[in-house]
Scaffold this motif. Structure first.
Motif, PDB file in Angstrom:
ATOM      1  N   LEU A 133       0.805  -1.064   0.096  1.00 10.97           N
ATOM      2  CA  LEU A 133      -0.027  -0.112  -0.051  1.00 10.97           C
ATOM      3  C   LEU A 133       1.080   1.138  -0.094  1.00 10.97           C
ATOM      4  O   LEU A 133       0.626   2.266  -0.611  1.00 10.97           O
ATOM      5  N   PHE A 134       2.005   1.236   0.721  1.00 15.92           N
ATOM      6  CA  PHE A 134       2.900   2.455   0.835  1.00 15.92           C
ATOM      7  C   PHE A 134       3.411   2.643  -0.643  1.00 15.92           C
ATOM      8  O   PHE A 134       3.539   3.915  -0.839  1.00 15.92           O
ATOM      9  N   VAL A 135       3.848   1.522  -1.109  1.00 14.18           N
ATOM     10  CA  VAL A 135       4.451   1.856  -2.643  1.00 14.18           C
ATOM     11  C   VAL A 135       3.479   2.321  -3.601  1.00 14.18           C
ATOM     12  O   VAL A 135       3.810   3.285  -4.461  1.00 14.18           O
ATOM     13  N   LYS A 136       2.123   1.889  -3.528  1.00 17.09           N
ATOM     14  CA  LYS A 136       1.244   2.504  -4.348  1.00 17.09           C
ATOM     15  C   LYS A 136       0.824   4.123  -4.044  1.00 17.09           C
ATOM     16  O   LYS A 136       0.801   4.895  -4.820  1.00 17.09           O
ATOM     17  N   GLN A 137       1.071   4.380  -2.660  1.00 11.65           N
ATOM     18  CA  GLN A 137       0.637   5.535  -2.182  1.00 11.65           C
ATOM     19  C   GLN A 137       1.899   6.659  -2.669  1.00 11.65           C
ATOM     20  O   GLN A 137       1.603   7.600  -2.935  1.00 11.65           O
ATOM     21  N   ILE A 138       2.988   6.057  -2.709  1.00  5.43           N
ATOM     22  CA  ILE A 138       4.238   6.980  -3.133  1.00  5.43           C
ATOM     23  C   ILE A 138       3.946   7.406  -4.642  1.00  5.43           C
ATOM     24  O   ILE A 138       4.137   8.313  -5.121  1.00  5.43           O
ATOM     25  N   GLY A 139       3.512   6.237  -5.433  1.00  2.00           N
ATOM     26  CA  GLY A 139       3.148   6.561  -6.762  1.00  2.00           C
ATOM     27  C   GLY A 139       2.155   7.449  -6.988  1.00  2.00           C
ATOM     28  O   GLY A 139       2.297   8.638  -7.854  1.00  2.00           O
TER      29      GLY A 139
ATOM     30  N   VAL B 253       3.428   3.613  -9.926  1.00  2.00           N
ATOM     31  CA  VAL B 253       4.750   2.833  -9.580  1.00  2.00           C
ATOM     32  C   VAL B 253       4.528   1.148 -10.102  1.00  2.00           C
ATOM     33  O   VAL B 253       3.375   0.849  -9.873  1.00  2.00           O
ATOM     34  N   ASN B 254       5.359   0.929 -11.036  1.00  2.00           N
ATOM     35  CA  ASN B 254       5.165  -0.476 -11.684  1.00  2.00           C
ATOM     36  C   ASN B 254       6.000  -1.380 -10.845  1.00  2.00           C
ATOM     37  O   ASN B 254       7.135  -1.358 -10.675  1.00  2.00           O
ATOM     38  N   THR B 255       5.054  -2.292 -10.292  1.00  2.00           N
ATOM     39  CA  THR B 255       6.013  -3.042  -9.210  1.00  2.00           C
ATOM     40  C   THR B 255       5.829  -4.456  -9.963  1.00  2.00           C
ATOM     41  O   THR B 255       4.739  -4.766 -10.545  1.00  2.00           O
TER      42      THR B 255
END
Length: 129
Positions: A45-51, A58-60
């Motif tokens: 969720l943090f990675v998506k929010q940073i994007g 953000v492509n994970t």
């Protein structure tokens, strides 16, 4: 039966205190497992929010398994605490009756499950790279 001759009690206070320390160690372990599960869930969720904050997508390479793994870890932490309480009560009753029988079932099961989840996490991380 090992009796304390002085007070004629079936177990020494040190036995009870050791049982409590073991229980509290299991509780700390359960809380640690739950916290790790929470971090695993919230990291994606943090990675998506940073994007979203950066205005980019953000492509994970993840497959969305982090939520499942995190929830399993939190549930495992809850179960560790529950089973440790049951083991604490069982040991307390055995100490009071003077018929203590050591058991490694809880330790063996928790070790096996943690090993299994660790392997799943390693495979997940390798696939994500």
């Amino acid at each position: 039966m090992d009796r304390n001759k002085k007070d004629d009690i079936p177990f020494k206070p040190n036995d009870h205190l050791a049982n409590e320390r073991t229980y509290l160690a299991w509780v700390r372990t359960g809380i640690g497992i739950m916290a790790f599960g929470f971090v695993v869930v919230k990291f994606s969720l943090f990675v998506k929010q940073i994007g979203f904050a950066l205005g980019t997508k953000v492509n994970t390479a993840s497959h969305g398994y982090s939520a499942i793994i995190g929830i399993v870890l939190v549930a495992m932490g809850v179960l560790a605490i529950l089973f440790s309480f049951l083991q604490y009560r069982k040991t307390d009753q055995q100490l009071r009756s003077g018929a203590y029988q050591p058991s490694t079932v809880l330790t063996s099961v928790l070790t096996g499950v943690i090993l299994l989840i660790s392997v799943v996490l390693i495979v997940y991380l390798i696939q994500s790279v």
